[in-house]
Structures are given as C-alpha cells and as structure tokens.
Design a protein around this motif. Structure first.
Motif, PDB file in Angstrom:
ATOM      1  N   HIS A  59       0.844  -1.210   0.000  1.00  0.00           N
ATOM      2  CA  HIS A  59       0.000   0.000   0.000  1.00  0.00           C
ATOM      3  C   HIS A  59       0.878   1.258   0.000  1.00  0.00           C
ATOM      4  N   SER A  60       1.992   1.201   0.733  1.00  0.00           N
ATOM      5  CA  SER A  60       2.877   2.381   0.810  1.00  0.00           C
ATOM      6  C   SER A  60       3.420   2.719  -0.579  1.00  0.00           C
ATOM      7  N   GLU A  61       3.780   1.693  -1.323  1.00  0.00           N
ATOM      8  CA  GLU A  61       4.307   1.946  -2.664  1.00  0.00           C
ATOM      9  C   GLU A  61       3.242   2.600  -3.544  1.00  0.00           C
ATOM     10  N   ILE A  62       2.022   2.092  -3.439  1.00  0.00           N
ATOM     11  CA  ILE A  62       0.945   2.598  -4.305  1.00  0.00           C
ATOM     12  C   ILE A  62       0.525   4.011  -3.884  1.00  0.00           C
ATOM     13  N   VAL A  63       0.342   4.211  -2.568  1.00  0.00           N
ATOM     14  CA  VAL A  63      -0.018   5.563  -2.104  1.00  0.00           C
ATOM     15  C   VAL A  63       1.173   6.508  -2.336  1.00  0.00           C
ATOM     16  N   GLY A  64       2.385   5.937  -2.254  1.00  0.00           N
ATOM     17  CA  GLY A  64       3.603   6.732  -2.437  1.00  0.00           C
ATOM     18  C   GLY A  64       3.741   7.305  -3.847  1.00  0.00           C
ATOM     19  N   LEU A  84      11.049  11.387 -13.607  1.00  0.00           N
ATOM     20  CA  LEU A  84       9.986  11.281 -12.591  1.00  0.00           C
ATOM     21  C   LEU A  84       8.906  10.291 -13.022  1.00  0.00           C
ATOM     22  N   LEU A  85       8.568  10.317 -14.319  1.00  0.00           N
ATOM     23  CA  LEU A  85       7.574   9.360 -14.832  1.00  0.00           C
ATOM     24  C   LEU A  85       8.044   7.928 -14.584  1.00  0.00           C
ATOM     25  N   ALA A  86       9.343   7.688 -14.900  1.00  0.00           N
ATOM     26  CA  ALA A  86       9.884   6.325 -14.738  1.00  0.00           C
ATOM     27  C   ALA A  86       9.867   5.932 -13.265  1.00  0.00           C
ATOM     28  N   LYS A  87      10.190   6.870 -12.410  1.00  0.00           N
ATOM     29  CA  LYS A  87      10.262   6.562 -10.971  1.00  0.00           C
ATOM     30  C   LYS A  87       8.876   6.210 -10.415  1.00  0.00           C
ATOM     31  N   VAL A  88       7.885   7.058 -10.769  1.00  0.00           N
ATOM     32  CA  VAL A  88       6.538   6.826 -10.238  1.00  0.00           C
ATOM     33  C   VAL A  88       5.999   5.491 -10.773  1.00  0.00           C
ATOM     34  N   GLN A  89       6.334   5.207 -12.034  1.00  0.00           N
ATOM     35  CA  GLN A  89       5.910   3.929 -12.610  1.00  0.00           C
ATOM     36  C   GLN A  89       6.573   2.753 -11.864  1.00  0.00           C
ATOM     37  N   ASP A  90       7.858   2.933 -11.513  1.00  0.00           N
ATOM     38  CA  ASP A  90       8.551   1.892 -10.733  1.00  0.00           C
ATOM     39  C   ASP A  90       7.817   1.609  -9.422  1.00  0.00           C
ATOM     40  N   GLU A  91       7.353   2.688  -8.762  1.00  0.00           N
ATOM     41  CA  GLU A  91       6.684   2.498  -7.462  1.00  0.00           C
ATOM     42  C   GLU A  91       5.430   1.637  -7.656  1.00  0.00           C
ATOM     43  N   GLY A  92       4.713   1.880  -8.770  1.00  0.00           N
ATOM     44  CA  GLY A  92       3.543   1.052  -9.075  1.00  0.00           C
ATOM     45  C   GLY A  92       3.955  -0.404  -9.230  1.00  0.00           C
ATOM     46  N   GLY A  93       5.089  -0.623  -9.910  1.00  0.00           N
ATOM     47  CA  GLY A  93       5.602  -1.989 -10.089  1.00  0.00           C
ATOM     48  C   GLY A  93       5.950  -2.618  -8.738  1.00  0.00           C
ATOM     49  N   HIS A  94       6.563  -1.840  -7.851  1.00  0.00           N
ATOM     50  CA  HIS A  94       6.926  -2.387  -6.531  1.00  0.00           C
ATOM     51  C   HIS A  94       5.663  -2.839  -5.788  1.00  0.00           C
ATOM     52  N   GLY A  95       4.620  -2.005  -5.887  1.00  0.00           N
ATOM     53  CA  GLY A  95       3.361  -2.376  -5.229  1.00  0.00           C
ATOM     54  C   GLY A  95       2.875  -3.717  -5.765  1.00  0.00           C
ATOM     55  N   ALA A 102       2.381 -11.078  -1.117  1.00  0.00           N
ATOM     56  CA  ALA A 102       1.404 -11.281  -0.034  1.00  0.00           C
ATOM     57  C   ALA A 102       0.357 -12.320  -0.446  1.00  0.00           C
ATOM     58  N   GLU A 103       0.014 -12.357  -1.739  1.00  0.00           N
ATOM     59  CA  GLU A 103      -0.977 -13.335  -2.213  1.00  0.00           C
ATOM     60  C   GLU A 103      -0.489 -14.768  -2.017  1.00  0.00           C
ATOM     61  N   THR A 104       0.832 -14.984  -2.055  1.00  0.00           N
ATOM     62  CA  THR A 104       1.338 -16.350  -1.859  1.00  0.00           C
ATOM     63  C   THR A 104       1.027 -16.853  -0.453  1.00  0.00           C
ATOM     64  N   LEU A 105       0.624 -15.937   0.436  1.00  0.00           N
ATOM     65  CA  LEU A 105       0.309 -16.334   1.809  1.00  0.00           C
ATOM     66  C   LEU A 105      -1.185 -16.594   1.990  1.00  0.00           C
ATOM     67  N   GLY A 106      -1.924 -16.545   0.867  1.00  0.00           N
ATOM     68  CA  GLY A 106      -3.339 -16.925   0.939  1.00  0.00           C
ATOM     69  C   GLY A 106      -4.292 -15.758   1.136  1.00  0.00           C
ATOM     70  N   THR A 107      -3.821 -14.536   0.937  1.00  0.00           N
ATOM     71  CA  THR A 107      -4.719 -13.368   1.046  1.00  0.00           C
ATOM     72  C   THR A 107      -4.921 -12.808  -0.357  1.00  0.00           C
ATOM     73  N   MET A 112      -6.894  -7.142   0.234  1.00  0.00           N
ATOM     74  CA  MET A 112      -5.912  -6.136   0.659  1.00  0.00           C
ATOM     75  C   MET A 112      -6.350  -4.743   0.217  1.00  0.00           C
ATOM     76  N   ILE A 113      -6.838  -4.676  -1.015  1.00  0.00           N
ATOM     77  CA  ILE A 113      -7.247  -3.363  -1.548  1.00  0.00           C
ATOM     78  C   ILE A 113      -8.465  -2.837  -0.784  1.00  0.00           C
ATOM     79  N   ASP A 114      -9.383  -3.760  -0.451  1.00  0.00           N
ATOM     80  CA  ASP A 114     -10.560  -3.358   0.365  1.00  0.00           C
ATOM     81  C   ASP A 114     -10.100  -2.769   1.684  1.00  0.00           C
ATOM     82  N   ALA A 115      -9.122  -3.434   2.293  1.00  0.00           N
ATOM     83  CA  ALA A 115      -8.635  -2.964   3.606  1.00  0.00           C
ATOM     84  C   ALA A 115      -8.023  -1.571   3.475  1.00  0.00           C
TER      85      ALA A 115
END
Ligand code: BYC
Length: 329
Positions: A59-64, A84-95, A102-107, A112-115
C-alpha cells in the motif's frame, strides 16, 4: 490468486503432537537461516505478521505514487519529467510485486485493496505530507527513498523467500530513485538561484523529521519487533536503522550544502555515531491514526482511481473470457 498449497494435512486433521513437530521443524529452519517458501508449513502468527507487513508495504508503494505524481505535469525540464515518470511507474511496479508476494500467503489482492480503501490498512506515515514545491520531489528521492533503502536492504534477507526475492528488485530500483533525487537537489544547490537554494532548504526542513519517523516507533515501544526479529522477518531494529540513516545523511547534507534542522545533531565520539534530537512521536501516531495533513486526500485519490479504473478491469476480464473461448474452440 495464489493459494497456500500446504504439503501437510489441514489443521483440523492434525494432532497436537504433529503440530508441535511442525513447529519445531519450522523453528529449526529459521535458526539455521533457511528461507521459507509459500508451500512450506508455517505458524499462523508468522503468516499473519507477513501479510500485515507486506500488504502495508505494498500500500505504501501505491499511495507513495501520489505525492510525486502530483509534479509530473510540472517538472522543470523534459529530462526531469522523463525521470519522474519512470520513478513513479517503478513504485507502481513495486506495489504489484509486493501484492503478489502477499498473495502467496493466501490473502487475495481484493481483500488487501478493500482494507486500504476502507481505511483499515496502514501505509507509511511519510506519504501523508504534502509536496509543496519541486524541491520536495528531490528531497523525497534523497531522504524518503534513502530511508526506504536503509530499511529495505535487510529485507532482501527476510526469512520468507517470496518477499526477499521481491525486495532484491525493489532495492535496485530504489537506489536509482535515491540518486535521481540527490542529483536534482545538487543541481539546484550548485547551479540554482538563491531562491532555489532556499526552496531546497525549506523542503529539507519539512521532510527531515517525518523521514526519521518512517523507521517506526522506538524499539522499546515497537510491539512487533521482537517476534519479527526472532523469525528473521526483520533483521535490523527500527532504532538501529534510524541511526544508520542519520549517520549517512550528515555527510550527504554537507556535500549538498543544506542544514539538517536539528540543533542537537552532533558527532558522538564514544558511540561512533551522531546524537540527534527527540522525535515528535505524538505527531507520528497522529499521522498513523489518520489525522495527518493529507490522509483524507490520499485515500480519496486511491478510491477514485479504483472506481475510475473499473472499466479497465471489466474489459480485461471480457478479453480473457473471449481469449479462452477461442482457445477452447
Ligand atoms: N508508518 O511494531 P512496529 C517507500 C506501525 S515505501 C505507518 O515497529 P513493524 C516508498 C506498524 O505497522 C515505505 N505505520 O511495526 C514508496 C505497527 O502497526 P500494526 C514503506 C507505521 O512492522 C514510494 C505499529 O506502527 N516501507 O519507501 O515491526 C515512493 C508498530 O510498529 C510506521 C515498508 O513498508 C510508519 N512509518 O515495523 C518512495 C518496509 N512504522 O501493523 C518510497 C517494510 C510503524 O501493528 N516494513 N508503523 O497495526 C517494515 O520494515 C516494518 O513494517 C516497519 C514497522 C519498520 C515499517
């Protein structure tokens, strides 16, 4: 969605003795420094702790993306805009890597997005501060990405392998992010006008303390640290990382020609580190609790992006349905 393909029988079919043996084997693997994979047995608390941390991190990456995204249309040159475009796009990729881990843990990602959208999930306090000038974009790169790297490099050795693997890639990209921010500031400080230098100093004054808060509460008041360190999820404590960050920034600030806004900041020969002033933890908890300068704005922007993007998700589903029908035919 990935699911947890357990190698063992479901919990209700296992005896207490079997559970104890699984726990013992898990502890031994952690003690031996082995990595845990998604298919391996793990205690429920370990799984929950990972989902909590990894989803907050995603979430931090996406809100970031929001505070900097705000400046894409106002970047001063074509070169800075492209970076800056490349950087912000990278953050989306990190998210996305992190949601997948996190999905590999069964969630599921929807959970997560609802939360996040309902305000239940946390994300880093730092993204609830406004980006008032172009210098803020440079300072986010230097201090915020700098703090992120300090905190995230040890996560490349996190005991949960899918998270550790995601972090290797994230850290490589974060180091480019940190350098681009520092470079933008250095340009303003060495080639800019007096007004531009003052703008950089003002941004440093506003972002310094919130950056120190990114590492989380002091060790003595960090409820999750002891267990996360025991499990090898966290490798270095909040306070230790914060100290390493302060020590690294002091020299970088000198090269830049900015003053870090802390009169108590001074070298301590005996400790071989810098002493620094008291952090306003009331402010930190206020921001974490939802009452920071931009909490409402950030959440509203995420919810609006989700709602505006509904047609893309629908179109992707229809396309996938058509593709599989064609394949079956
Ligand atoms: N903000 O027991 P503690 C990035 C919460 S992305 C908000 O020490 P833990 C970037 C904590 O969650 C940066 N909340 O917790 C992106 C816990 O609450 P819960 C994000 C915070 O987990 C785009 C409570 O306080 N990085 O850099 O052991 C552009 C007690 O804390 C914060 C990560 O997420 C905070 N700052 O340690 C540019 C890295 N700090 O969950 C840059 C991965 C603490 O019990 N995460 N809290 O209700 C971690 O390393 C750890 O989760 C933390 C906290 C060190 C952050």
């Amino acid at each position: 969605m990935y699911t947890q393909a357990m190698d063992t029988a479901p919990k209700e079919e296992r005896s207490a003795l079997e559970d104890a043996a699984l726990q013992q084997r898990f502890d031994a693997r952690i003690d031996a420094g082995e990595f845990i994979e998604a298919k391996d047995w793990m205690p429920e608390h370990y799984r929950k702790t990972l989902v909590r941390q990894i989803s907050q991190h995603a979430h931090s990456e996406i809100v970031g993306m929001l505070p900097e995204g705000n400046w894409i249309t106002r970047a001063p040159t074509l070169k800075r805009k492209a970076i800056l475009l490349a950087k912000v796009q990278d953050e989306g990729g990190h998210g996305l890597y992190l949601y997948a881990a996190a999905e590999t843990l069964g969630t599921s990602r929807d959970q997560m997005i609802d939360a996040l959208h309902s305000g239940k999930a946390k994300y880093s306090s730092i993204f609830n501060y406004p980006t008032l000038t172009w210098a803020d974009v440079g300072v986010i790169g230097w201090l915020v990405d700098g703090a992120a790297i300090m905190n995230q490099v040890p996560l490349c050795r996190c005991s949960y392998a899918p998270y550790a693997r995601a972090m290797v890639r994230v850290c490589r990209e974060e180091s480019f992010h940190q350098r681009q921010g520092y470079d933008a500031l250095l340009t303003m400080m060495t080639q800019g006008t007096a007004a531009q230098r003052a703008m950089v100093q003002d941004a440093v004054d506003r972002w310094w303390w919130p950056s120190l808060m990114m590492f989380g509460p002091p060790d003595a008041e960090s409820p999750n640290s002891a267990q996360s360190m025991r499990w090898g999820i966290k490798r270095i404590s909040n306070d230790e990382l914060r100290q390493k960050f302060v020590d690294a920034c002091v020299d970088q600030a000198k090269v830049l020609g900015v003053t870090l806004p802390d009169p108590a900041l001074k070298w301590n020969e005996a400790r071989g580190s810098h002493d620094f002033g008291a952090i306003d933890w009331d402010e930190f908890w206020r921001v974490v609790g939802g009452d920071g300068p931009c909490n409402c704005e950030r959440l509203a922007a995420r919810v609006a992006a989700w709602e505006d993007g509904a047609w893309v998700r629908e179109a992707a589903l229809v396309h996938e349905r058509k593709r599989s029908l064609k394949e079956a035919a």
